[in-house]
Design an enzyme around this catalytic site. Sequence first.
Site, mmCIF file in Angstrom:
data_model
loop_
_atom_site.group_PDB
_atom_site.id
_atom_site.type_symbol
_atom_site.label_atom_id
_atom_site.label_comp_id
_atom_site.label_asym_id
_atom_site.label_seq_id
_atom_site.Cartn_x
_atom_site.Cartn_y
_atom_site.Cartn_z
ATOM 1 N N THR A 1 -17.423 40.841 -33.755
ATOM 2 C CA THR A 1 -15.986 40.752 -33.795
ATOM 3 C C THR A 1 -15.520 41.521 -32.602
ATOM 4 O O THR A 1 -15.643 42.992 -32.859
ATOM 5 C CB THR A 1 -15.549 41.168 -35.299
ATOM 6 O OG1 THR A 1 -15.997 40.414 -36.121
ATOM 7 C CG2 THR A 1 -13.835 41.281 -35.227
ATOM 8 N N LYS B 1 -10.438 35.027 -35.568
ATOM 9 C CA LYS B 1 -10.992 36.170 -36.384
ATOM 10 C C LYS B 1 -10.091 37.111 -36.764
ATOM 11 O O LYS B 1 -9.990 37.657 -37.986
ATOM 12 C CB LYS B 1 -12.343 36.770 -35.943
ATOM 13 C CG LYS B 1 -12.739 37.832 -36.787
ATOM 14 C CD LYS B 1 -13.294 37.284 -37.911
ATOM 15 C CE LYS B 1 -13.976 38.442 -38.804
ATOM 16 N NZ LYS B 1 -15.186 38.861 -38.575
ATOM 17 N N LYS C 1 -11.830 48.828 -37.446
ATOM 18 C CA LYS C 1 -12.130 48.472 -36.186
ATOM 19 C C LYS C 1 -11.466 47.063 -35.834
ATOM 20 O O LYS C 1 -10.980 47.071 -34.800
ATOM 21 C CB LYS C 1 -13.583 48.285 -36.028
ATOM 22 C CG LYS C 1 -14.112 47.998 -34.652
ATOM 23 C CD LYS C 1 -14.603 46.485 -34.387
ATOM 24 C CE LYS C 1 -15.597 46.345 -34.957
ATOM 25 N NZ LYS C 1 -16.064 44.792 -34.751
#
Length: 301
Positions: free
Chosen positions: A110, A185, A253
């Site tokens: 990611t 995502k 994050k």
Amino acid sequence: MASVASKSYESTPPLKVAFLGLGVMGLPMAGHLALAGHSVTVYNRTPAKAEAWVAEFGGSHAKTPRVAAQDAQIVFACVGNDDDLRSVVLGDDGAFAGMKQGAIFVDHTTASANVARELYDVAKGLGLHFVDAPVSGGQAGAVNGVLTVMCGGEQGAFDSIRDVAGAFARAVTLVGGPGAGQLAKMVNQICIAGLVQGLSEAIAFGQSADLDMKLVLDVISKGAAQSWQMENRGKTMVDGKFDFGFAVDWMRKDLSLVLDEARRNGARVPVTAVVDQFYADVQKQGGGRWDTSSLITRLKA
């Protein structure tokens, strides 16, 4: 949790592949590739993890990403962030330096859409293919081989990797060009952030009202309020259990990527920005490694 759960694999021609990064996601993903019959060479920054993986699944391990990628038809990676990804891809010891013409690099990290586009361009200039392919489903999804994979890149490269990635996924979908997988995502994480905060407030409200919240969740999960988070996290939130699952540190994050991208594209994400700060509160409580459902701890007296 076992490193890999048993599953049935669709028959695909055995390929020579590499997998870079054997963390909580990468280790079982690489394991499923080996169990599906592919010849897998792994690389991990900590060699002991690579050695342990080989002892369990066979295959081989390499000292550098470049060596791992040599002769591989597909190179998979799942590392921490943009800088970690560049470190295993670029430079004299990076995977691109070892890959043969026409090979495909599939990134399950990611990361930002920018780094995906950057590495796609570098790969194209070297006669390689790059697919950004972040995943959803968490550690359990990786162990059970039922991840959802959101891909960005060219149709031809995607067609070549889709069935192979099916070893660790139940859905592998091309959603657009380079960077589109990472953007999808981000959409996923925006949805999760809002859902978990709403679920936290609902449970805390019900507990304050002296309701049997496990019973209430059973009831409302059969109606319009149903969600994956309610089904899989609701009762553990009632019990105050958070020592598992997708860590708050990782979620922050991911949300930082969302907020950076929103600043670039002009999207308004006010709820996401607030929930990100709520997660910062959880970190201050010492909950950086707690599951994301620990948002409810902010609402406890």
